[in-house]
Write an enzyme that holds these catalytic residues in place. Structure first.
Site, PDB file in Angstrom:
ATOM      1  CD  GLU A 290       9.473  13.552  11.338  1.00 16.32           C
ATOM      2  OE1 GLU A 290       8.366  13.007  11.430  1.00 16.32           O
ATOM      3  OE2 GLU A 290      10.449  13.024  10.773  1.00 16.32           O
TER       4      GLU A 290
ATOM      5  CD  GLU B  34      13.696   1.715  10.121  1.00 16.45           C
ATOM      6  OE1 GLU B  34      13.945   2.793  10.676  1.00 16.45           O
ATOM      7  OE2 GLU B  34      14.228   0.648  10.465  1.00 16.45           O
TER       8      GLU B  34
ATOM      9  CE  LYS C  26      -1.832   3.380   2.537  1.00 15.36           C
ATOM     10  NZ  LYS C  26      -1.839   4.288   1.466  1.00 15.36           N
TER      11      LYS C  26
ATOM     12  CB  CYS D  53      13.218   9.873   7.826  1.00 14.53           C
ATOM     13  SG  CYS D  53      14.223   8.893   6.719  1.00 14.53           S
TER      14      CYS D  53
HETATM   15  P1  NAP Z   1       2.514   8.771   7.194  1.00 13.21           P
HETATM   16  O1  NAP Z   1       1.449   9.780   7.143  1.00 13.21           O
HETATM   17  O2  NAP Z   1       2.754   8.072   8.485  1.00 13.21           O
HETATM   18  O3  NAP Z   1       2.133   7.695   6.065  1.00 13.21           O
HETATM   19  C1  NAP Z   1       2.974   6.595   5.769  1.00 13.21           C
HETATM   20  C2  NAP Z   1       2.132   5.514   5.123  1.00 13.21           C
HETATM   21  O4  NAP Z   1       1.199   5.003   6.091  1.00 13.21           O
HETATM   22  C3  NAP Z   1       1.281   6.005   3.956  1.00 13.21           C
HETATM   23  O5  NAP Z   1       1.206   4.998   2.979  1.00 13.21           O
HETATM   24  C4  NAP Z   1      -0.066   6.234   4.617  1.00 13.21           C
HETATM   25  O6  NAP Z   1      -1.147   6.219   3.713  1.00 13.21           O
HETATM   26  C5  NAP Z   1      -0.110   5.043   5.544  1.00 13.21           C
HETATM   27  N1  NAP Z   1      -1.095   5.128   6.621  1.00 13.21           N
HETATM   28  C6  NAP Z   1      -1.644   6.243   7.158  1.00 13.21           C
HETATM   29  N2  NAP Z   1      -2.526   5.888   8.128  1.00 13.21           N
HETATM   30  C7  NAP Z   1      -2.519   4.530   8.197  1.00 13.21           C
HETATM   31  C8  NAP Z   1      -3.214   3.558   8.983  1.00 13.21           C
HETATM   32  N3  NAP Z   1      -4.092   3.926   9.900  1.00 13.21           N
HETATM   33  N4  NAP Z   1      -2.950   2.253   8.792  1.00 13.21           N
HETATM   34  C9  NAP Z   1      -2.047   1.863   7.871  1.00 13.21           C
HETATM   35  N5  NAP Z   1      -1.376   2.732   7.068  1.00 13.21           N
HETATM   36  C10 NAP Z   1      -1.600   4.041   7.247  1.00 13.21           C
HETATM   37  O7  NAP Z   1       3.917   9.354   6.717  1.00 13.21           O
HETATM   38  P2  NAP Z   1       4.237  10.225   5.411  1.00 13.21           P
HETATM   39  O8  NAP Z   1       3.678  11.595   5.585  1.00 13.21           O
HETATM   40  O9  NAP Z   1       3.882   9.464   4.187  1.00 13.21           O
HETATM   41  O10 NAP Z   1       5.839  10.298   5.475  1.00 13.21           O
HETATM   42  C11 NAP Z   1       6.538  11.182   6.298  1.00 13.21           C
HETATM   43  C12 NAP Z   1       6.986  10.474   7.576  1.00 13.21           C
HETATM   44  O11 NAP Z   1       7.739   9.322   7.231  1.00 13.21           O
HETATM   45  C13 NAP Z   1       7.912  11.322   8.426  1.00 13.21           C
HETATM   46  O12 NAP Z   1       7.558  11.159   9.784  1.00 13.21           O
HETATM   47  C14 NAP Z   1       9.292  10.728   8.158  1.00 13.21           C
HETATM   48  O13 NAP Z   1      10.225  10.929   9.185  1.00 13.21           O
HETATM   49  C15 NAP Z   1       8.943   9.285   7.982  1.00 13.21           C
HETATM   50  N6  NAP Z   1       9.974   8.578   7.228  1.00 13.21           N
HETATM   51  C16 NAP Z   1      10.795   7.723   7.908  1.00 13.21           C
HETATM   52  C17 NAP Z   1      11.814   7.048   7.239  1.00 13.21           C
HETATM   53  C18 NAP Z   1      12.730   6.118   7.978  1.00 13.21           C
HETATM   54  O14 NAP Z   1      13.339   5.276   7.341  1.00 13.21           O
HETATM   55  N7  NAP Z   1      12.856   6.231   9.295  1.00 13.21           N
HETATM   56  C19 NAP Z   1      11.980   7.247   5.865  1.00 13.21           C
HETATM   57  C20 NAP Z   1      11.111   8.123   5.197  1.00 13.21           C
HETATM   58  C21 NAP Z   1      10.108   8.776   5.884  1.00 13.21           C
HETATM   59  P3  NAP Z   1      -1.683   7.590   3.045  1.00 13.21           P
HETATM   60  O15 NAP Z   1      -0.567   8.132   2.234  1.00 13.21           O
HETATM   61  O16 NAP Z   1      -2.826   7.146   2.232  1.00 13.21           O
HETATM   62  O17 NAP Z   1      -2.050   8.497   4.187  1.00 13.21           O
END
Ligand code: NAP
Length: 482
Positions: free
Chosen positions: A383, A251, A178, A285
């Site tokens: 963050e 992650e 997904k 991140c």
């Molecule tokens: P996000 O809002 O947490 O979304 C990540 C993924 O989870 C998306 O596919 C999202 O779908 C999905 N999701 C949202 N709610 C969910 C639920 N209830 N159940 C299952 N899946 C769900 O994060 P983002 O805005 O895409 O990315 C930014 C974040 O990612 C930042 O916090 C960044 O630090 C972190 N990040 C971490 C790393 C690492 O390796 N540590 C690398 C890159 C990014 P939708 O898009 O449809 O909402």
């Protein structure tokens, strides 16, 4: 180049299909919000269930294939990714606002990841230690988990799906992914690559839609044995609670510090901090969001930082030297602007950026630096995921390390120093998964373990051969010939 509008679909059992409801959501170009790049299905639990069924159906054949055979398909995928470099990078730049130069590097990295794990097909390790019992041969081998669910963010729209899929595939798992709603077209292009590479039907399946409608049923499906998630800490920790009885890899977010010591090359340090804080508009991140500077060089470093920030080019993602384009969407844009208001209260404004006032021309936000920030403040602890940097004063090395570690996150940390003692002690005392000495916090290599500790990472690390550990489980076999 891609066509101006793409009508993407789900990829289930080797076939492209819309959501049963026929509903779709639009993908907008953040550099030019009036431009609709395409649409993707707004799916539900029914499509998730069919995708899991397809993955479960494909599992027996895929896991019994020779690893070198699986690897050969992955090598082919790497070749196709390289052949499509310009098309994939251009789509990435348009869908996520990532500068073209960086998008090109990400495409190359995705190809390298498939090649790296493809070649593990010849090497997948096991052990044959001497048994403690006479006449017995004892060995341990890796086995796949089964069907795994991958949930990915938008900020590395090819690299992150690749660094989850490739180790999963070489270990013999089948997949339902997904992707982030904001990067669904990029994910679809990866499905196309794998299909062209000859991946058998059902081995990789993709269902697009919101986190709640698609992510929830996916992580709770009893046929799914492992969940690998990258995204925000709040969503990740929620998934951990719901994925009962499954192997989970998370992650998550970061609040990465960069310590600047009195013996540092301050010009070089400022460049590393500005690059890590403001490249890709701070949406990594691994972005530096706290510069922790010892007081003896505090003012001098701030001057260097201002110059380095002014030299960082923002704007058109298709210009060669652009370091940052827009932020990814309107909701992020609004959240970052609100965080900037708080930051301006939490510190002394050094670089007064923010909204460009031209929202209809793209979600561009220029860098903001605030100094004299208290590490306990919201700006230093939460963050922001945008181009905002807090500068924090430390008395000395010990105080700087204490501040750097004083966060719930633990992804990456940097230090600018020429001292071997500071280098060694910082490496040992930093509560993070990745330490950078005189190198940017942003930017990692695919062949070494990657991931955080504390609320930045849960479970086995990704990338490198360590990336195989999540997607496999050890089976020990004791044999006695009779
Ligand atoms: P996000 O809002 O947490 O979304 C990540 C993924 O989870 C998306 O596919 C999202 O779908 C999905 N999701 C949202 N709610 C969910 C639920 N209830 N159940 C299952 N899946 C769900 O994060 P983002 O805005 O895409 O990315 C930014 C974040 O990612 C930042 O916090 C960044 O630090 C972190 N990040 C971490 C790393 C690492 O390796 N540590 C690398 C890159 C990014 P939708 O898009 O449809 O909402």
């Amino acid at each position: 180049m891609i066509e101006s509008q793409i009508e993407s679909q789900n990829f289930i059992g080797g076939e492209w299909a819309p959501a049963d409801s026929g509903e779709t959501s639009e993908i907008i170009n953040p550099s030019k919000p009036s431009e609709v790049l395409g649409t993707t299905p707004s799916s539900s639990a029914d499509e998730v269930s069919r995708a899991v069924e397809a993955a479960a159906g494909a599992l027996p054949e895929w896991k019994s294939m020779l690893p070198s055979g699986r690897g050969a398909i992955m090598m082919k995928a790497a070749d196709i990714i390289e052949e499509k470099t310009d098309e994939l990078a251009s789509l990435m730049a348009r869908e996520t606002g990532k500068p073209m130069g960086e998008s090109l590097m990400e495409v190359a990295r995705a190809a390298a990841i498939f090649r790296f794990y493809g070649s593990e097909g010849w090497r997948l390790d096991g052990t044959i230690p001497p048994s403690t019992r006479p006449g017995i041969q004892i060995s341990s081998v890796r086995e796949p988990l089964g069907v795994v669910a991958l949930i990915t963010p938008w900020n590395f729209p090819l690299a992150i799906p690749s660094w989850k899929m490739a180790p999963a595939l070489i270990c013999g798992n089948t997949i339902v992914i997904k992707p982030a709603s904001n990067a669904a077209l990029n994910a679809a292009s990866l499905m196309q690559v794998l299909s062209e590479a000859g991946l058998p039907e059902g081995v990789v399946n993709m269902v697009t839609g919101s986190g709640g409608a698609v992510g929830d049923p996916l992580v709770t499906d009893p046929r799914v044995k492992g969940v690998s998630f990258t995204g925000s800490t709040s969503v990740g920790l929620g998934i951990q609670e719901r994925a009962v009885g499954k192997k989970v890899q998370l992650e998550m977010g970061g609040k990465n510090p960069y310590v600047v010591m009195e013996d540092a090359d301050l010009t070089d340090a400022a460049q590393k901090v500005a690059f890590s804080a403001f490249g890709y508009a701070g949406q990594k991140c691994t972005a530096t969001s706290r510069a922790v500077v010892v007081e003896s060089v505090y003012d001098e470093f701030i001057e260097e930082l201002k110059s380095a920030t002014e030299a960082t080019k923002f704007g058109d993602v298709f210009d060669d030297d652009t370091a940052a384009g827009p932020v990814v969407n309107k909701s992020q844009y609004n959240d970052i602007l609100a965080a900037i208001e708080t930051a301006k209260k939490d510190g002394r404004v050094i670089v007064d950026g923010g909204a460009t006032g031209l929202e209809e021309d793209g979600y561009f936000i220029s860098p903001v630096i605030v100094a004299d920030v208290d590490n306990a403040s919201e700006t230093a602890q939460e963050e922001i995921f945008g181009p905002v940097l807090a500068v924090i004063k430390a008395r000395d090395f010990d105080h700087a390390v204490e501040i750097a570690n004083d966060t719930r996150y633990g992804l990456t940390a940097g230090i600018a120093t020429r001292s071997l003692r500071y280098t060694q002690e910082f490496s040992e005392r930093s509560e993070v998964g990745i330490v950078n000495v005189n190198t940017p916090t942003a930017g990692v290599e695919f062949h070494v373990p990657f991931g955080g500790v504390k609320e930045s990472g849960v479970g086995p690390k990704e990338q490198g051969t360590a990336g195989l550990d999540f997607y496999s489980t050890w089976k020990t076999v004791a044999i006695r010939a009779v």
